[in-house]
Design a protein around this motif. Structure first.
Motif, PDB file in Angstrom:
ATOM      1  N   LYS A  96      -6.005 -12.825  -0.681  1.00 49.74           N
ATOM      2  CA  LYS A  96      -4.773 -14.303  -0.153  1.00 49.74           C
ATOM      3  C   LYS A  96      -5.907 -15.057  -0.448  1.00 49.74           C
ATOM      4  O   LYS A  96      -6.991 -15.768  -1.159  1.00 49.74           O
ATOM      5  CB  LYS A  96      -6.545 -13.967   1.773  1.00 49.74           C
ATOM      6  CG  LYS A  96      -5.238 -13.053   2.718  1.00 49.74           C
ATOM      7  CD  LYS A  96      -6.031 -13.330   4.349  1.00 49.74           C
ATOM      8  CE  LYS A  96      -5.509 -12.100   5.054  1.00 49.74           C
ATOM      9  NZ  LYS A  96      -6.407 -12.056   6.765  1.00 49.74           N
ATOM     10  N   LEU A  97      -4.396 -16.540  -0.550  1.00 55.14           N
ATOM     11  CA  LEU A  97      -4.742 -17.545  -1.114  1.00 55.14           C
ATOM     12  C   LEU A  97      -6.136 -18.795  -0.038  1.00 55.14           C
ATOM     13  O   LEU A  97      -6.390 -17.450   0.648  1.00 55.14           O
ATOM     14  CB  LEU A  97      -3.705 -17.788  -1.328  1.00 55.14           C
ATOM     15  CG  LEU A  97      -2.938 -17.349  -2.491  1.00 55.14           C
ATOM     16  CD1 LEU A  97      -2.075 -18.186  -2.200  1.00 55.14           C
ATOM     17  CD2 LEU A  97      -3.870 -17.417  -3.968  1.00 55.14           C
ATOM     18  N   SER A  98      -6.686 -19.403  -0.349  1.00 57.01           N
ATOM     19  CA  SER A  98      -7.770 -20.119   0.266  1.00 57.01           C
ATOM     20  C   SER A  98      -7.523 -20.515   2.263  1.00 57.01           C
ATOM     21  O   SER A  98      -7.902 -20.845   3.219  1.00 57.01           O
ATOM     22  CB  SER A  98      -7.898 -21.694  -0.501  1.00 57.01           C
ATOM     23  OG  SER A  98      -8.464 -21.325  -1.225  1.00 57.01           O
ATOM     24  N   ASN A  99      -5.765 -20.573   1.948  1.00 60.78           N
ATOM     25  CA  ASN A  99      -5.062 -21.158   3.212  1.00 60.78           C
ATOM     26  C   ASN A  99      -4.842 -20.003   3.935  1.00 60.78           C
ATOM     27  O   ASN A  99      -3.900 -19.782   5.192  1.00 60.78           O
ATOM     28  CB  ASN A  99      -3.999 -22.059   2.894  1.00 60.78           C
ATOM     29  CG  ASN A  99      -2.835 -21.196   2.487  1.00 60.78           C
ATOM     30  OD1 ASN A  99      -3.300 -20.720   1.863  1.00 60.78           O
ATOM     31  ND2 ASN A  99      -1.709 -22.453   1.789  1.00 60.78           N
ATOM     32  N   GLY A 100      -4.828 -18.709   3.577  1.00 62.56           N
ATOM     33  CA  GLY A 100      -4.555 -17.293   4.294  1.00 62.56           C
ATOM     34  C   GLY A 100      -3.523 -16.263   4.043  1.00 62.56           C
ATOM     35  O   GLY A 100      -3.243 -15.673   4.312  1.00 62.56           O
ATOM     36  N   GLN A 101      -2.622 -17.078   3.299  1.00 64.53           N
ATOM     37  CA  GLN A 101      -1.577 -16.807   2.101  1.00 64.53           C
ATOM     38  C   GLN A 101      -1.742 -15.182   1.595  1.00 64.53           C
ATOM     39  O   GLN A 101      -2.571 -15.246   0.801  1.00 64.53           O
ATOM     40  CB  GLN A 101      -1.096 -17.308   0.964  1.00 64.53           C
ATOM     41  CG  GLN A 101       0.201 -17.183   0.466  1.00 64.53           C
ATOM     42  CD  GLN A 101       1.686 -17.318   1.037  1.00 64.53           C
ATOM     43  OE1 GLN A 101       2.127 -18.732   1.911  1.00 64.53           O
ATOM     44  NE2 GLN A 101       2.386 -16.181   1.709  1.00 64.53           N
ATOM     45  N   LYS A 102      -1.189 -14.171   2.175  1.00 63.82           N
ATOM     46  CA  LYS A 102      -0.956 -13.221   1.482  1.00 63.82           C
ATOM     47  C   LYS A 102      -0.458 -12.843   0.150  1.00 63.82           C
ATOM     48  O   LYS A 102       0.738 -13.397   0.049  1.00 63.82           O
ATOM     49  CB  LYS A 102      -0.616 -12.228   2.687  1.00 63.82           C
ATOM     50  CG  LYS A 102      -1.197 -12.043   3.660  1.00 63.82           C
ATOM     51  CD  LYS A 102      -1.094 -10.438   4.621  1.00 63.82           C
ATOM     52  CE  LYS A 102      -1.775 -10.217   5.423  1.00 63.82           C
ATOM     53  NZ  LYS A 102      -1.247  -9.117   6.728  1.00 63.82           N
TER      54      LYS A 102
END
Length: 390
Positions: A26-32
């Motif tokens: 996951k990226l910092s914003n929760g993007q998978k």
């Protein structure tokens, strides 16, 4: 070394298949982000998968138009500048749409990942959909559409879908009025909702390095995710129907196109795998029963096949062929004959073994290399399936 072509090459049965699996991050914003680290060359493919498919708008042209227009310019670069920059970095970008998704696929050298992802980010968030380019694209597509209507396979395919999915988005086919009603305002609204302001999936495949996640996070990890927009396509209710024979007359045609089938289910159904194997026996490969009978024995067609097609909300079975007008009815009789045999007689052990080996070989080919592995994972992930499915 000289080959003895009188001797058949040795072969080995496939008894085990190992599949390199995707790892979720996951990226910092929760993007998978899903990583498939299976490459040997310094090349990476990155797939961006958006909920922007053709069935999600009343006009079936909208999704395709928006996806095609993404490359036609941003607030920073013109279409020519975008193409020139990708070419300079030795990268390739591909755009495509399906029933539920719109996709952007980037093929890039690892050493230019930062530069090429900057361009992709600009395309996703700052596309302008210029009116002039849109009108040019629409004119070109209408010409292609007009030509396609002269082909019997297009007419048969359209009628087949419309009869299967009556009053459902899957049954929409392109019509002349779709070109008249689509506007730049409609495209911009679809782009904003489905691409610019909606969450999406990222699948990375190839020779993955530690810096990949960091670069992805720099460009996409600081964006606000809007997960409130859902795929609003209605669930399809499979209701039994009587057999129908539909004909589309085209007097000047030199051949007849056959599309025969029925609504079934998608790959989430417990019988899907068994039916898929059975379909291979019937018409799913070059040595199938339909090919042997109708092509090789009778000579009614150059090619005939059958397919089991899975959509997120439904699925269908289809037999397809192009025949001469004078032998179309004879071909239909033989198709019914082969279906009856499938229903009433057991498959021999020899044929079972042949199709089993073919199916295993096809599976191996479908996961050969990092990009093929990515395709396989994407097809699983769309349905919420894991690797046990294979």
């Amino acid at each position: 070394m000289n080959l003895d072509r009188k001797q058949q090459p040795a072969y080995k049965s496939i008894d085990k298949i190992d599949i390199k699996q995707a790892v979720e991050h996951k990226l910092s914003n929760g993007q998978k982000v899903y990583l498939i680290n299976a490459g040997e060359q310094e090349i990476t493919r990155i797939d961006f998968i958006f909920g922007a498919g053709e069935a999600l708008d009343e006009n079936p042209l909208t999704a395709q138009a928006v996806n095609a227009m993404l490359k036609e310019g941003t607030s920073k670069f013109s279409s020519a500048e975008i193409a020139e920059k990708f070419d300079y970095y030795g990268a390739y970008i591909q755009y495509s749409t399906g029933k539920h998704t719109g996709n952007i696929s980037l093929y890039t050298l690892n050493k230019y990942l930062n530069e090429t992802l900057e361009l992709v980010s600009d395309i996703i968030y700052n596309a302008t959909i210029p009116e002039k380019e849109f009108q040019t694209w629409k004119q070109r597509m209408f010409q292609s559409y007009t030509v396609s209507l002269q082909k019997t396979e297009t007419l048969a395919q359209n009628k087949f879908f419309q009869s299967l999915f009556t009053e459902h988005p899957y049954g929409r086919v392109l019509a002349a009025e779709n070109f008249d009603t689509i506007t730049n305002e409609i495209l911009n609204k679809f782009y904003t909702e489905k691409y610019k302001e909606n969450s999406f999936k990222i699948v990375v495949s190839g020779l993955i390095e530690e810096k990949h996640l960091k670069i992805l996070d720099d460009f996409f990890g600081n964006k606000k995710l809007n997960t409130g927009i859902k795929d609003n396509i209605l669930t399809f209710e499979n209701t039994p129907s009587e057999r129908k024979i539909l004909k589309v007359q085209k007097n000047e045609a030199v051949q007849t196109s056959i599309r025969q089938g029925k609504i079934l289910f998608n790959k989430l159904h417990p019988d899907y795998a068994v039916l898929k194997f059975t379909n291979t026996v019937l018409g799913g490969y070059f040595g199938s029963r339909l090919m042997k009978n109708i092509r090789e024995d009778k000579g009614y067609t150059y090619g005939i096949g059958s397919a089991l097609v899975s959509f997120l909300k439904s699925g269908f079975f289809m037999i397809y062929a192009e025949t001469g007008k004078e032998v179309c009815n004879k071909a239909l009789v033989e198709i019914d004959k082969e279906i009856k045999i499938m229903r009433t007689e057991l498959i021999t052990q020899t044929e079972l073994t042949t199709v089993r080996n073919y199916t295993l070989g096809s599976l191996l080919r479908s996961i050969d290399g990092p990009f093929a592995l990515a395709d396989a994972f994407i097809s699983l992930n769309a349905y919420g399936l894991d690797y046990y499915y294979f």
